[in-house]
Write a protein that holds these residues in place. Structure first.
Motif, PDB file in Angstrom:
ATOM      1  N   GLY A 121       2.489   6.378  -5.820  1.00 51.72           N
ATOM      2  CA  GLY A 121       2.460   6.504  -7.270  1.00 51.72           C
ATOM      3  C   GLY A 121       3.183   5.408  -8.027  1.00 51.72           C
ATOM      4  N   VAL A 122       3.698   4.420  -7.317  1.00 56.79           N
ATOM      5  CA  VAL A 122       4.342   3.296  -7.999  1.00 56.79           C
ATOM      6  C   VAL A 122       3.245   2.480  -8.682  1.00 56.79           C
ATOM      7  N   LEU A 157       3.345  -4.423  -6.251  1.00 56.71           N
ATOM      8  CA  LEU A 157       3.060  -5.785  -5.788  1.00 56.71           C
ATOM      9  C   LEU A 157       4.293  -6.676  -5.888  1.00 56.71           C
ATOM     10  N   GLU A 158       5.019  -6.579  -7.000  1.00 55.59           N
ATOM     11  CA  GLU A 158       6.240  -7.382  -7.165  1.00 55.59           C
ATOM     12  C   GLU A 158       7.253  -7.035  -6.076  1.00 55.59           C
ATOM     13  N   ARG A 159       7.417  -5.739  -5.816  1.00 61.95           N
ATOM     14  CA  ARG A 159       8.379  -5.301  -4.787  1.00 61.95           C
ATOM     15  C   ARG A 159       7.936  -5.760  -3.403  1.00 61.95           C
ATOM     16  N   ALA A 160       6.640  -5.664  -3.107  1.00 61.31           N
ATOM     17  CA  ALA A 160       6.117  -6.098  -1.815  1.00 61.31           C
ATOM     18  C   ALA A 160       6.359  -7.595  -1.615  1.00 61.31           C
ATOM     19  N   ARG A 161       6.107  -8.385  -2.661  1.00 60.28           N
ATOM     20  CA  ARG A 161       6.351  -9.832  -2.566  1.00 60.28           C
ATOM     21  C   ARG A 161       7.827 -10.124  -2.310  1.00 60.28           C
ATOM     22  N   LEU A 183       0.781  -1.231   0.000  1.00 60.80           N
ATOM     23  CA  LEU A 183       0.000   0.000   0.000  1.00 60.80           C
ATOM     24  C   LEU A 183       0.823   1.296   0.000  1.00 60.80           C
ATOM     25  N   PRO A 184       1.870   1.450   0.828  1.00 62.38           N
ATOM     26  CA  PRO A 184       2.616   2.718   0.807  1.00 62.38           C
ATOM     27  C   PRO A 184       3.241   3.032  -0.562  1.00 62.38           C
ATOM     28  N   ALA A 185       3.787   2.024  -1.230  1.00 62.37           N
ATOM     29  CA  ALA A 185       4.380   2.261  -2.551  1.00 62.37           C
ATOM     30  C   ALA A 185       3.298   2.638  -3.566  1.00 62.37           C
TER      31      ALA A 185
END
Length: 133
Positions: free
Chosen positions: A116-117, A123-127, A110-112
């Motif tokens: 504006g990401v 989602l890829e970065r969060a995973r 959510l923060p990313a």
């Protein structure tokens, strides 16, 4: 060597209440070079959280200067601070502030996404981040 990712010079933070002054930080200097790691340790009440809040732009110093990523954090306006925090700062608070109705993935994503990401990238970065921990 001028590769500092964080530079704190003469930092001070004073709180005033009921006519009394409490100096939390006085004349603090800190420099962290690219590739270095820094650990902040100290007794309870010694100013660790105050320092991190100042570096993150969550509070303003009463003296000194903070430079991070080429930005003078202590001179930024609120909108610029919000952008700085969204792009460059990650804090893990002593007391967590997770959204209870969201999964771990959604809390990390959510923060990313709000910054504006693009959704797929966030989602890829969060995973990836969750896989690391």
């Amino acid at each position: 060597m001028n590769n500092a990712v964080l530079s704190v010079r003469g930092l001070g933070k004073t709180f005033e209440s009921g006519g009394e002054r409490l100096d939390i930080l006085r004349g603090l200097d800190l420099r962290v070079e690219e590739g270095e790691r820094a650990v902040i340790i100290g007794e309870s009440g010694s100013g660790k959280s105050t320092l991190l809040h100042l570096i993150a732009g969550l509070d303003a110093p009463t003296a000194g200067a903070i430079e991070a990523g080429g930005l003078r954090i202590d001179a930024l306006r609120e909108k610029e601070l919000a952008s700085y925090r969204a792009r460059y700062v990650a804090l893990i608070f002593q007391f967590h502030y997770l959204l209870q109705d969201f999964s771990a993935l959604e809390n990390v994503f959510l923060p990313a996404y709000m910054a504006g990401v693009p959704k797929k990238t966030a989602l890829e970065r969060a995973r990836s981040l969750l896989a690391d921990v």
